[in-house]
Write a protein that holds these residues in place. Structure first.
Motif, mmCIF file in Angstrom:
data_model
loop_
_atom_site.group_PDB
_atom_site.id
_atom_site.type_symbol
_atom_site.label_atom_id
_atom_site.label_comp_id
_atom_site.label_asym_id
_atom_site.label_seq_id
_atom_site.Cartn_x
_atom_site.Cartn_y
_atom_site.Cartn_z
ATOM 1 N N ASP A 1 0.716 -1.133 -0.070
ATOM 2 C CA ASP A 1 0.053 -0.190 0.063
ATOM 3 C C ASP A 1 0.897 1.317 -0.005
ATOM 4 O O ASP A 1 0.520 2.386 -0.563
ATOM 5 C CB ASP A 1 -0.802 0.072 1.171
ATOM 6 C CG ASP A 1 -2.043 -1.009 1.005
ATOM 7 O OD1 ASP A 1 -2.493 -1.309 -0.073
ATOM 8 O OD2 ASP A 1 -2.756 -1.153 2.119
ATOM 9 N N GLU A 2 1.851 1.384 0.583
ATOM 10 C CA GLU A 2 2.963 2.360 0.819
ATOM 11 C C GLU A 2 3.412 2.616 -0.461
ATOM 12 O O GLU A 2 3.552 3.929 -0.942
ATOM 13 C CB GLU A 2 3.952 2.246 1.863
ATOM 14 C CG GLU A 2 3.612 2.321 3.271
ATOM 15 C CD GLU A 2 4.648 1.964 4.199
ATOM 16 O OE1 GLU A 2 5.808 1.732 3.920
ATOM 17 O OE2 GLU A 2 4.143 1.893 5.286
ATOM 18 N N GLY A 3 4.025 1.712 -1.263
ATOM 19 C CA GLY A 3 4.444 1.470 -2.440
ATOM 20 C C GLY A 3 3.514 2.160 -3.291
ATOM 21 O O GLY A 3 3.854 3.115 -4.463
ATOM 22 N N ILE A 4 2.349 1.754 -3.552
ATOM 23 C CA ILE A 4 1.315 2.276 -4.296
ATOM 24 C C ILE A 4 1.031 3.570 -4.131
ATOM 25 O O ILE A 4 0.819 4.355 -4.980
ATOM 26 C CB ILE A 4 -0.043 1.421 -4.240
ATOM 27 C CG1 ILE A 4 0.337 -0.086 -4.936
ATOM 28 C CG2 ILE A 4 -1.174 1.973 -5.100
ATOM 29 C CD1 ILE A 4 -0.750 -1.001 -4.423
ATOM 30 N N ALA A 5 0.866 4.001 -2.946
ATOM 31 C CA ALA A 5 0.874 5.424 -2.359
ATOM 32 C C ALA A 5 1.757 6.430 -3.026
ATOM 33 O O ALA A 5 1.691 7.588 -3.395
ATOM 34 C CB ALA A 5 0.366 5.456 -0.988
ATOM 35 N N GLN B 1 2.915 10.252 -9.412
ATOM 36 C CA GLN B 1 2.038 10.493 -10.666
ATOM 37 C C GLN B 1 1.137 11.824 -10.676
ATOM 38 O O GLN B 1 1.055 12.492 -11.512
ATOM 39 C CB GLN B 1 0.825 9.279 -10.794
ATOM 40 C CG GLN B 1 0.272 9.235 -12.041
ATOM 41 C CD GLN B 1 1.178 8.797 -13.318
ATOM 42 O OE1 GLN B 1 1.497 7.730 -13.210
ATOM 43 N NE2 GLN B 1 1.414 9.842 -14.134
ATOM 44 N N GLU B 2 0.741 11.912 -9.412
ATOM 45 C CA GLU B 2 0.111 13.492 -8.918
ATOM 46 C C GLU B 2 1.138 14.758 -9.414
ATOM 47 O O GLU B 2 0.657 15.499 -10.097
ATOM 48 C CB GLU B 2 -0.242 13.504 -7.525
ATOM 49 C CG GLU B 2 -1.534 14.254 -6.896
ATOM 50 C CD GLU B 2 -2.752 14.150 -7.805
ATOM 51 O OE1 GLU B 2 -2.950 15.212 -8.510
ATOM 52 O OE2 GLU B 2 -3.237 13.180 -7.992
ATOM 53 N N ALA B 3 2.474 14.410 -8.952
ATOM 54 C CA ALA B 3 3.414 15.383 -9.423
ATOM 55 C C ALA B 3 3.537 15.528 -10.684
ATOM 56 O O ALA B 3 4.068 16.621 -11.255
ATOM 57 C CB ALA B 3 4.777 15.140 -8.646
ATOM 58 N N ASN B 4 3.663 14.262 -11.560
ATOM 59 C CA ASN B 4 3.784 14.151 -12.930
ATOM 60 C C ASN B 4 2.653 15.120 -13.723
ATOM 61 O O ASN B 4 3.030 15.674 -14.619
ATOM 62 C CB ASN B 4 4.157 12.865 -13.445
ATOM 63 C CG ASN B 4 5.477 12.611 -13.758
ATOM 64 O OD1 ASN B 4 6.307 13.363 -13.768
ATOM 65 N ND2 ASN B 4 5.862 11.353 -14.256
ATOM 66 N N LEU B 5 1.447 14.832 -13.295
ATOM 67 C CA LEU B 5 0.407 15.345 -13.692
ATOM 68 C C LEU B 5 0.427 16.821 -13.720
ATOM 69 O O LEU B 5 0.281 17.629 -14.587
ATOM 70 C CB LEU B 5 -0.844 15.056 -12.887
ATOM 71 C CG LEU B 5 -1.738 13.886 -13.601
ATOM 72 C CD1 LEU B 5 -2.708 13.124 -12.583
ATOM 73 C CD2 LEU B 5 -2.466 14.283 -14.987
ATOM 74 N N ALA B 6 0.957 17.647 -12.421
ATOM 75 C CA ALA B 6 1.275 19.105 -12.504
ATOM 76 C C ALA B 6 2.377 19.512 -13.207
ATOM 77 O O ALA B 6 2.227 20.454 -13.807
ATOM 78 C CB ALA B 6 1.402 19.229 -11.012
ATOM 79 N N ARG C 1 -3.394 7.461 -12.527
ATOM 80 C CA ARG C 1 -3.572 7.591 -11.243
ATOM 81 C C ARG C 1 -4.803 7.232 -10.402
ATOM 82 O O ARG C 1 -4.672 6.677 -9.348
ATOM 83 C CB ARG C 1 -3.490 9.534 -11.165
ATOM 84 C CG ARG C 1 -3.714 9.894 -9.684
ATOM 85 C CD ARG C 1 -4.275 11.494 -9.848
ATOM 86 N NE ARG C 1 -5.368 11.635 -10.246
ATOM 87 C CZ ARG C 1 -6.501 11.622 -9.960
ATOM 88 N NH1 ARG C 1 -6.741 11.196 -8.650
ATOM 89 N NH2 ARG C 1 -7.228 12.001 -10.785
ATOM 90 N N GLN C 2 -5.797 7.175 -11.466
ATOM 91 C CA GLN C 2 -7.070 6.672 -10.955
ATOM 92 C C GLN C 2 -7.054 5.080 -10.750
ATOM 93 O O GLN C 2 -7.665 4.540 -9.732
ATOM 94 C CB GLN C 2 -8.229 7.042 -11.899
ATOM 95 C CG GLN C 2 -8.593 8.314 -12.092
ATOM 96 C CD GLN C 2 -9.807 8.845 -13.314
ATOM 97 O OE1 GLN C 2 -10.464 8.040 -13.369
ATOM 98 N NE2 GLN C 2 -9.521 9.834 -13.928
ATOM 99 N N ASP C 3 -6.427 4.465 -11.542
ATOM 100 C CA ASP C 3 -6.116 2.896 -11.490
ATOM 101 C C ASP C 3 -5.277 2.826 -10.282
ATOM 102 O O ASP C 3 -5.479 1.851 -9.564
ATOM 103 C CB ASP C 3 -5.151 2.555 -12.776
ATOM 104 C CG ASP C 3 -6.061 2.329 -13.851
ATOM 105 O OD1 ASP C 3 -7.198 2.739 -13.978
ATOM 106 O OD2 ASP C 3 -5.294 2.385 -15.132
ATOM 107 N N LEU C 4 -4.590 3.607 -9.862
ATOM 108 C CA LEU C 4 -3.432 3.450 -8.827
ATOM 109 C C LEU C 4 -4.447 3.595 -7.303
ATOM 110 O O LEU C 4 -4.194 2.932 -6.622
ATOM 111 C CB LEU C 4 -2.429 4.365 -8.563
ATOM 112 C CG LEU C 4 -1.251 3.884 -9.585
ATOM 113 C CD1 LEU C 4 -0.288 5.057 -9.513
ATOM 114 C CD2 LEU C 4 -0.361 2.786 -9.186
#
Length: 173
Positions: A51-55, A61-66, A129-132
């Protein structure tokens, strides 16, 4: 001593974030590609991501989107500047590699293609990101040994391919 180390790590992370705000297009594309590679590595099936790795992958991914949204802003600014001046500018103010001085029309076509690829990248990154998020939720509520990261892995591979094409538009080989 531990607290000082923690403060030092926070300061270095803050400096890295601040530095990124001033990067030109090529630097942003490089960082996006590197982070996407890290995400892919964190989600390897043989590692059985936690879970930590996925988070952590989701945060990257969030940073990459920005980051990719800033890439889009830079491409749009370059297109506007090119149309107004009749002579395209390299996004991010970097004049070193305009694919060895293409004509104004060629540069506009290149920027249009870059804009299309950037939009596709943002779309696929958001889906990954949604898949994660979905996989993290399913991992906690279902069988902990189950691996629901297949869709995210496929999208991340797609994103890496698109980023590679984007990089080729702006980097001389």
């Amino acid at each position: 001593r531990v607290q000082a180390r923690h403060h030092q790590e926070q300061a270095l992370a803050g400096l890295a974030r601040a530095r990124e705000l001033f990067l030109a297009l090529k630097g942003l594309l490089d960082l996006a590609w590197q982070d996407e590679q890290q995400i892919k590595e964190r989600l390897q099936p043989d590692l059985l991501p936690t879970d930590e790795g996925i988070a952590a992958a989701g945060a990257l991914q969030e940073a990459n989107l920005a980051r990719m949204r800033r890439v889009g802003d830079q491409i749009a600014a370059a297109k506007n500047s090119a149309r107004q001046a009749g002579q395209p500018q390299q996004p991010g103010g970097d004049q070193t590699t305009a694919k060895e001085n293409p004509t104004g029309e060629e540069e506009l076509q290149r920027l249009e293609r870059a804009s299309e690829l950037q939009a596709l990248t943002v779309e696929k990154m958001d889906l990954a990101r949604q898949d994660l998020l979905a996989a993290k939720g399913e991992k906690t509520s279902a069988d902990p040994g189950r691996d629901d990261l297949g869709p995210a892995r496929v999208r991340i591979d797609t994103v890496l391919g698109i980023l590679e094409e984007l990089r080729q538009l702006f980097f001389s080989v």
